[in-house]
Every structure is written in structure tokens, then in C-alpha cells.
Design an enzyme around this catalytic site. Structure first.
Site, PDB file in Angstrom:
ATOM      1  NE  ARG A 120      -4.088  -2.054   1.950  1.00  0.00           N
ATOM      2  CZ  ARG A 120      -4.029  -3.236   2.557  1.00  0.00           C
ATOM      3  NH1 ARG A 120      -3.023  -3.497   3.391  1.00  0.00           N
ATOM      4  NH2 ARG A 120      -4.962  -4.140   2.355  1.00  0.00           N
ATOM      5  CE  LYS A 142      -0.721  12.846 -15.679  1.00  0.00           C
ATOM      6  NZ  LYS A 142      -1.082  13.182 -17.087  1.00  0.00           N
ATOM      7  CD  GLU A 184       6.212  14.670 -23.588  1.00  0.00           C
ATOM      8  OE1 GLU A 184       5.706  15.782 -23.277  1.00  0.00           O
ATOM      9  OE2 GLU A 184       5.529  13.633 -23.673  1.00  0.00           O
ATOM     10  CE  LYS A 226       5.029  16.436 -15.376  1.00  0.00           C
ATOM     11  NZ  LYS A 226       5.199  15.167 -16.105  1.00  0.00           N
ATOM     12  CD  GLU A 236      -4.021  15.121 -16.438  1.00  0.00           C
ATOM     13  OE1 GLU A 236      -4.777  14.687 -17.310  1.00  0.00           O
ATOM     14  OE2 GLU A 236      -2.833  14.758 -16.311  1.00  0.00           O
ATOM     15  NE  ARG A 240       0.531  16.150 -13.663  1.00  0.00           N
ATOM     16  CZ  ARG A 240       1.165  15.377 -12.803  1.00  0.00           C
ATOM     17  NH1 ARG A 240       0.916  15.482 -11.508  1.00  0.00           N
ATOM     18  NH2 ARG A 240       2.064  14.501 -13.222  1.00  0.00           N
ATOM     19  CG  ASN A 244      -2.427  15.364 -20.732  1.00  0.00           C
ATOM     20  OD1 ASN A 244      -1.444  14.684 -20.480  1.00  0.00           O
ATOM     21  ND2 ASN A 244      -3.416  15.543 -19.864  1.00  0.00           N
ATOM     22  CG  HIS A 247       0.423  13.640 -24.338  1.00  0.00           C
ATOM     23  ND1 HIS A 247       1.068  14.808 -24.710  1.00  0.00           N
ATOM     24  CD2 HIS A 247       1.315  12.953 -23.587  1.00  0.00           C
ATOM     25  CE1 HIS A 247       2.282  14.813 -24.198  1.00  0.00           C
ATOM     26  NE2 HIS A 247       2.463  13.710 -23.522  1.00  0.00           N
ATOM     27  CG  HIS A 251      -1.777   8.536 -25.281  1.00  0.00           C
ATOM     28  ND1 HIS A 251      -2.365   8.951 -24.109  1.00  0.00           N
ATOM     29  CD2 HIS A 251      -0.446   8.715 -25.125  1.00  0.00           C
ATOM     30  CE1 HIS A 251      -1.422   9.374 -23.283  1.00  0.00           C
ATOM     31  NE2 HIS A 251      -0.250   9.240 -23.879  1.00  0.00           N
ATOM     32  CG  HIS A 264       5.162   9.087 -25.163  1.00  0.00           C
ATOM     33  ND1 HIS A 264       3.793   8.973 -25.235  1.00  0.00           N
ATOM     34  CD2 HIS A 264       5.412  10.217 -24.439  1.00  0.00           C
ATOM     35  CE1 HIS A 264       3.234   9.977 -24.582  1.00  0.00           C
ATOM     36  NE2 HIS A 264       4.187  10.742 -24.090  1.00  0.00           N
TER      37      HIS A 264
END
Length: 363
Positions: A120, A142, A184, A226, A236, A240, A244, A247, A251, A264
């Protein structure tokens, strides 16, 4: 060594940036004598840096274990996650252990998700070794893995205790990976900082050739941008999402082609151009600024057209499955102008289709 801090509501953590700092035990604070650590890497990175990192931690007095997961986006899976859990359990790691992610974005995301999940939650330290992970994925918490039906669909927000960025690690990086990381980098200028975008137009050739001074400034500026966004919006819920840009389109490329076929950053580069073209079709971004973005991406040796044969009919179903879709509406990051982005759920589907087709090889 340069230090940038990520300021969260309840705590802060440092991003340490320098050259050849992996060999310095002082780089690894807050680790201390007696701490138990599990280094997660892959065979490609391990042959260059695992011994250096392990030796530094041993000198610090840490108890070091390691596990390697396969190299490549196609291995960003639950199976790789389970390899880490098995290694942790076999070596009797408890809740007081620290997982160290030594590698690029795949290692960072999978090891980070392991840290978020194991018993956990255990401490996480990120050591990114690719340009893309240094300027983007290692910062902000992330973590996750891919699913056959969509990228990054299984994961968690989980912040590291520190990020250690050694720019010298880029010397062993394949050129294609360097170029992918620059996508990026360019994104940050396009969405947040016109002055940085201008600087990139002047210095992109220096970055392609890994000139140390310009490279360290570039990494520092991206990390600061960032860090500022993450401080405002850790999970997000608002600002935030601007990170993206491109993206959702990108994706779709990665999922359609199969993870690892395009890197990517390569997919994001084409995605950014689609987002820019859509911004122009909506009457915001000027055609001149679309050309500026296209030219900068091309100078960074990044693709500026969609994969051969991939049509809007291939993109749209995958985009609608993206985790950024809200209440059945496609949520896209677009550009008001270079240096200023916004999020919208009101994009006309026909204009989205036009933007995709404008960036297609068969247009």
C-alpha cells in the site's frame, strides 16, 4: 548541481540536475545508512549505470537489491509490475523499503506504480536516464502501465521523494530517443512559455547534438515549468491537463500501431501538429505559428505526418477511449497562440477529422 523543488500542499521534494552525479553518494539524499533499496531497471540501462548507482548506495551504507524488467514500451504491463513485486517479496522488502527507478519512462512508470502499490505504498526515488523522462515523466508522480485497449489506463498518482537527473547519462542514449525527448521539450514552450519556444528555435541544433550547457538549461527549464504546474494541480483536475498537448492524438497512434513501434515522443510530435492544425481551424492559432511548430519539430528530427495508412477512422475510436474523455466528450488541449494553451470539450468532430487528415501521408 542545480536543484529545482516541487512544492506540494503537504510537502516538497527536490529535482537534482547535474553531470556525472550518479557516482556521488551525496546525490541520493534522503537515503541514509541502513536503508533497504530495490533498484528497478532494464538490461539496456543496467549495463551502463546499475553498478555506478549500486556502488554509490553501498558507500552510503544502504542494503541494495535490484530487479530488471524487459526493455521497451511493449513491456509496460502488469506482467512487468508483477516481476517487481516478486523480487521485493523474495528479498523480504517491507514497508520501510525504497524503490529506485533507474531508466526511462517505462521503468519510471512501472516502478512508480509498484511503489504506489507494494504494501500500500513505499518510498520512491526516480533516476531518469532518457531525455523524455528527465524533462517530463519522472516529475509529477504519474505512474502506471498500459492495457491492450489503451495507453496508461491502469495507474496512480504517486510522488517520488526525490528525482536525480544526470545529464551525462544521455551520452549513451540512442539518437532516436534523444529526438523523441525533444518532443516533450518543445511541448513546454508551445503550451506555457513563448520565450522558451523562441530559445528552442535558436538552440535546437545544440540540443540535438547534446551540447552540455544548453542541455542542462533545457532540462532545468522544463523541470521548473512542470514543477510549477504540478504544484498548482497535483492530480490533473485543472491546469495540469495542459501538459497533454498532442497526447490524445499521440496515444491513438501508439495503441493503433502497437506499443513500441513509434516512440512516445514521435507520436506526441504528430499529435501536437494535429492539435495545432485544429487550433488554426477553430480560428485561434495563426497558420504562421503552425508552420513554426512544424519546422521546429522537423529540425528535431521528429515525424510531422501521421503513420502511413492511418486514417481519421483509426484515430477517433481510440481517442474516445482515452482516459481524458469526460462524460462521453473528447477533451483536447489546444493552442490559443504559441505559449498559451487551453482545454476544451467543444471541438467539432468534423474539424478534428480535418486536422487529422491534414497531417496524414495520403492527404
Amino acid at each position: 548541481m542545480i536543484e529545482v523543488n516541487v512544492e506540494l500542499k503537504d510537502r516538497r521534494y527536490p529535482i537534482r540536475i547535474g553531470s556525472h552525479i550518479l557516482a556521488e553518494s551525496s546525490s541520493y539524499a534522503p537515503l541514509k545508512c541502513g536503508d533497504k533499496v530495490m533498484i528497478v531497471s532494464n538490461p539496456t540501462v543496467a549495463k551502463h549505470y546499475l553498478t555506478t548507482v549500486s556502488d554509490s548506495l553501498n558507500r552510503l551504507g544502504c542494503k541494495v537489491s535490484s530487479v530488471l524488467i524487459p526493455d521497451g514500451e511493449q513491456y509496460k504491463t502488469l506482467d512487468s509490475l508483477n516481476l517487481i513485486f516478486t523480487a521485493l517479496l523474495q528479498a523480504n522488502h517491507g514497508r520501510d523499503t525504497t524503490i529506485i527507478a533507474l531508466g526511462g519512462g517505462v521503468v519510471g512508470d512501472v516502478a512508480g506504480f509498484a511503489a504506489a502499490s507494494y504494501q500500500r505504498g513505499v518510498r520512491l526515488l526516480q533516476i531518469p536516464t532518457t531525455l523524455l523522462s528527465q524533462v517530463d515523466s519522472s516529475v509529477g508522480g504519474k505512474t502506471g502501465v498500459n492495457h491492450a485497449l489503451g495507453k496508461n489506463m491502469i495507474g496512480a498518482f504517486y510522488q517520488p521523494c526525490a528525482v536525480i537527473i544526470d545529464s551525462a547519462s544521455l551520452d549513451t542514449l540512442p539518437k532516436r530517443e534523444v529526438f523523441a525527448g525533444l518532443a516533450e521539450v518543445i511541448k513546454y514552450g508551445a503550451i506555457l512559455d513563448l520565450a522558451f519556444f523562441d530559445w528552442l528555435e535558436q538552440h535546437i541544433d545544440d540540443l540535438v547534438s547534446l551540447q552540455p550547457q544548453q542541455l542542462q538549461y533545457c532540462i532545468q527549464r522544463c523541470c521548473q515549468l512542470k514543477a510549477d504546474v504540478v504544484a498548482r494541480d497535483e492530480t490533473e483536475q485543472g491546469d495540469r491537463a495542459l501538459l497533454n498537448l498532442g497526447h490524445t492524438f499521440g496515444h491513438a497512434i501508439e495503441t493503433h500501431l502497437g506499443y513500441g513501434s513509434w516512440l512516445h515522443g514521435e507520436a506526441v510530435a504528430v499529435g501536437m501538429l494535429m492539435a495545432a492544425d485544429l487550433s488554426h481551424l477553430l480560428g485561434n492559432l495563426s497558420r504562421q505559428d503552425v508552420f513554426r511548430l512544424e519546422k521546429l519539430l522537423a529540425r528535431a528530427n521528429l515525424p510531422t505526418v501521421s503513420p502511413d495508412g492511418m486514417s481519421a477512422d483509426d484515430y477517433l475510436p481510440l481517442m474516445m477511449r482515452d482516459k481524458k474523455v469526460l462524460a462521453g466528450k473528447l477533451r483536447l488541449v489546444l493552442l490559443q497562440r504559441l505559449g498559451q494553451a487551453y482545454v476544451t470539450t467543444n471541438s467539432d468532430s468534423e474539424l478534428v477529422r480535418q486536422a487529422i487528415n491534414h497531417c496524414s501521408q495520403f492527404d
